[in-house]
Scaffold this active site. Structure first.
Site, PDB file in Angstrom:
ATOM      1  N   GLY A 274       0.856  -1.192   0.000  1.00  0.00           N
ATOM      2  CA  GLY A 274       0.000   0.000   0.000  1.00  0.00           C
ATOM      3  C   GLY A 274       0.887   1.236   0.000  1.00  0.00           C
ATOM      4  O   GLY A 274       0.634   2.202   0.713  1.00  0.00           O
TER       5      GLY A 274
ATOM      6  N   GLN B 153      -1.095   8.122   1.322  1.00  0.00           N
ATOM      7  CA  GLN B 153      -0.561   9.308   1.997  1.00  0.00           C
ATOM      8  C   GLN B 153       0.631   8.953   2.891  1.00  0.00           C
ATOM      9  O   GLN B 153       1.631   9.656   2.882  1.00  0.00           O
ATOM     10  CB  GLN B 153      -1.691   9.943   2.836  1.00  0.00           C
TER      11      GLN B 153
ATOM     12  N   ILE C 114      -1.417  -1.649  -5.697  1.00  0.00           N
ATOM     13  CA  ILE C 114      -2.192  -2.135  -6.848  1.00  0.00           C
ATOM     14  C   ILE C 114      -2.117  -1.136  -8.004  1.00  0.00           C
ATOM     15  O   ILE C 114      -2.483  -1.438  -9.113  1.00  0.00           O
ATOM     16  CB  ILE C 114      -3.684  -2.419  -6.502  1.00  0.00           C
TER      17      ILE C 114
ATOM     18  N   TYR D 157     -14.632   1.124   9.500  1.00  0.00           N
ATOM     19  CA  TYR D 157     -13.177   1.322   9.597  1.00  0.00           C
ATOM     20  C   TYR D 157     -12.714   1.105  11.050  1.00  0.00           C
ATOM     21  O   TYR D 157     -11.776   0.352  11.312  1.00  0.00           O
ATOM     22  CB  TYR D 157     -12.863   2.744   9.125  1.00  0.00           C
TER      23      TYR D 157
ATOM     24  N   LYS E 230     -10.388  -1.825  12.572  1.00  0.00           N
ATOM     25  CA  LYS E 230      -9.118  -1.515  13.248  1.00  0.00           C
ATOM     26  C   LYS E 230      -9.081  -2.149  14.642  1.00  0.00           C
ATOM     27  O   LYS E 230      -8.058  -2.679  15.069  1.00  0.00           O
ATOM     28  CB  LYS E 230      -8.906   0.006  13.330  1.00  0.00           C
TER      29      LYS E 230
HETATM   30  C1  AKB Z   1      -9.478   8.948   8.989  1.00  0.00           C
HETATM   31  O1  AKB Z   1      -9.892  10.108   9.171  1.00  0.00           O
HETATM   32  O2  AKB Z   1     -10.188   8.011   8.624  1.00  0.00           O
HETATM   33  C2  AKB Z   1      -8.022   8.673   9.275  1.00  0.00           C
HETATM   34  C3  AKB Z   1      -7.820   8.205  10.671  1.00  0.00           C
HETATM   35  C4  AKB Z   1      -7.941   9.124  11.812  1.00  0.00           C
HETATM   36  O3  AKB Z   1      -7.559   7.044  10.863  1.00  0.00           O
HETATM   37  N1  AKB Z   1      -7.257   9.854   9.030  1.00  0.00           N
END
Ligand code: AKB
Length: 314
Positions: free
Chosen positions: A9, A13, A36, A143, A147
């Site tokens: 990856g 950023q 990718i 997300y 995590k």
């Molecule tokens: C997001 O905003 O999704 C990321 C993070 C804080 O993990 N920058």
């Protein structure tokens, strides 16, 4: 022992800057950028590049076999805002990508693995100010859920199989070299571009929304310091709280005005990212990172703003 490092990856950023720093530290040929998508010209020509999809086990196996990596950094992920647009893909990439890399790293005896977590592991019932390492965690984005689950897997692989996996909970990362990848904290990057281009910015987060942030230089240095720390100093195998600074859109705008006096900040209404930001901490307590591997940020708001503006002006 000579190192062979894979950055999976590498075009994002973080990856763009991490590859450069690792190549300076370990020599260009020893750091393999993997993504990718084809990288920018500089990354492509400075050292090895491979097309890698972390969800494709045959592809990953080929790369592990070819390079026999001593270190692997897994950065491929869908972030908070884009993850909400495609929850199943976010879960698949963030979770199965990690499990594939943990499994191949075990099978090929990779000495160290790095995987980033995020402040998104916290949720509406976590303490907002100085959020501690251990507290209620009820993330409500896919997300954040991926995590938090990933953190548990990292600790599991360390405890069950002694895999040396290390991780940091990144706050919003601010940088000028590569574009951010669909996060809730991205306003704090867009604001600089628009301030220079148009003299104004319409923030998708509202006034008073305080979030933990960090300048990319600090984040890269901290990441490499964690990876360089002796294994017996690493007491947290889920992921470390990691703090830089905290600010609201209006505090950042005031700082930008010191360089661009006519700059004006407005607020857009009803953005789905506001609810995500409202569920996250305002500031982070990172005393365990300070204790275990002497973490200390260098960029405050004034230094960060100055560096962003002078680099974007070039
Ligand atoms: C997001 O905003 O999704 C990321 C993070 C804080 O993990 N920058």
């Amino acid at each position: 022992m000579s190192e062979k490092i894979l950055v999976l990856g590498s075009n994002g950023q973080i990856g763009t800057e991490l590859v450069n720093s690792l190549r300076k530290a370990y020599h260009n040929d020893n750091v393999v950028a993997c993504d990718i998508r084809r990288p920018d010209y500089e990354t492509l020509h400075a050292g090895p590049f491979e097309f890698v999809n972390v969800l494709d086990k045959d592809n990953l196996k080929e790369i592990y076999q070819k390079y026999q990596p001593t270190q692997v950094y897994l950065l491929a992920a869908l972030l908070s805002a884009t993850g909400e647009q495609n929850p199943k893909l976010a879960w698949d990439l963030n979770m199965n990508g990690l499990l594939n890399v943990l499994d191949f790293s075990l099978a090929y005896k990779t000495a160290k693995v790095y995987w980033p977590s995020s402040i998104a592991v916290f949720g509406p019932n976590s303490p907002k100010q100085q959020t501690p390492q251990y507290c209620t965690m009820d993330p409500n984005t896919v997300y954040g859920i991926s995590k938090l689950a990933g953190e548990r897997w990292c600790e599991y692989y360390h405890q069950k199989y002694q895999l040396d996996v290390r991780s940091i909970r990144y706050p919003g990362l601010i940088s000028w070299k590569a574009a951010p990848g669909g996060g809730t904290t991205d306003y704090a990057i867009h604001i600089f571009h628009e301030a220079l281009k148009k003299g104004s910015y319409s923030s998708f987060l509202s006034e008073g929304t305080e979030l933990p942030m960090m300048y990319m230089d600090d984040a890269i240095r901290g990441t490499i310091e964690l990876m360089d720390a002796p294994a017996d100093k690493i007491h947290i195998r889920s992921s470390y709280n990691f703090a830089g600074l905290s600010f609201t859109p209006e505090i950042l705008a005031e700082e930008i005005k010191k360089h661009i006096p006519h700059f004006q900040l407005n607020y857009a209404s009803h953005d789905p990212r506001q609810a995500i930001a409202d569920s996250w901490p305002a500031s982070i307590d990172d005393q365990m990172a300070q204790r275990d591997w002497a973490w200390k940020p260098e960029f405050d708001l004034s230094k960060l703003t100055q560096d962003m503006i002078s680099n974007l002006r070039k």
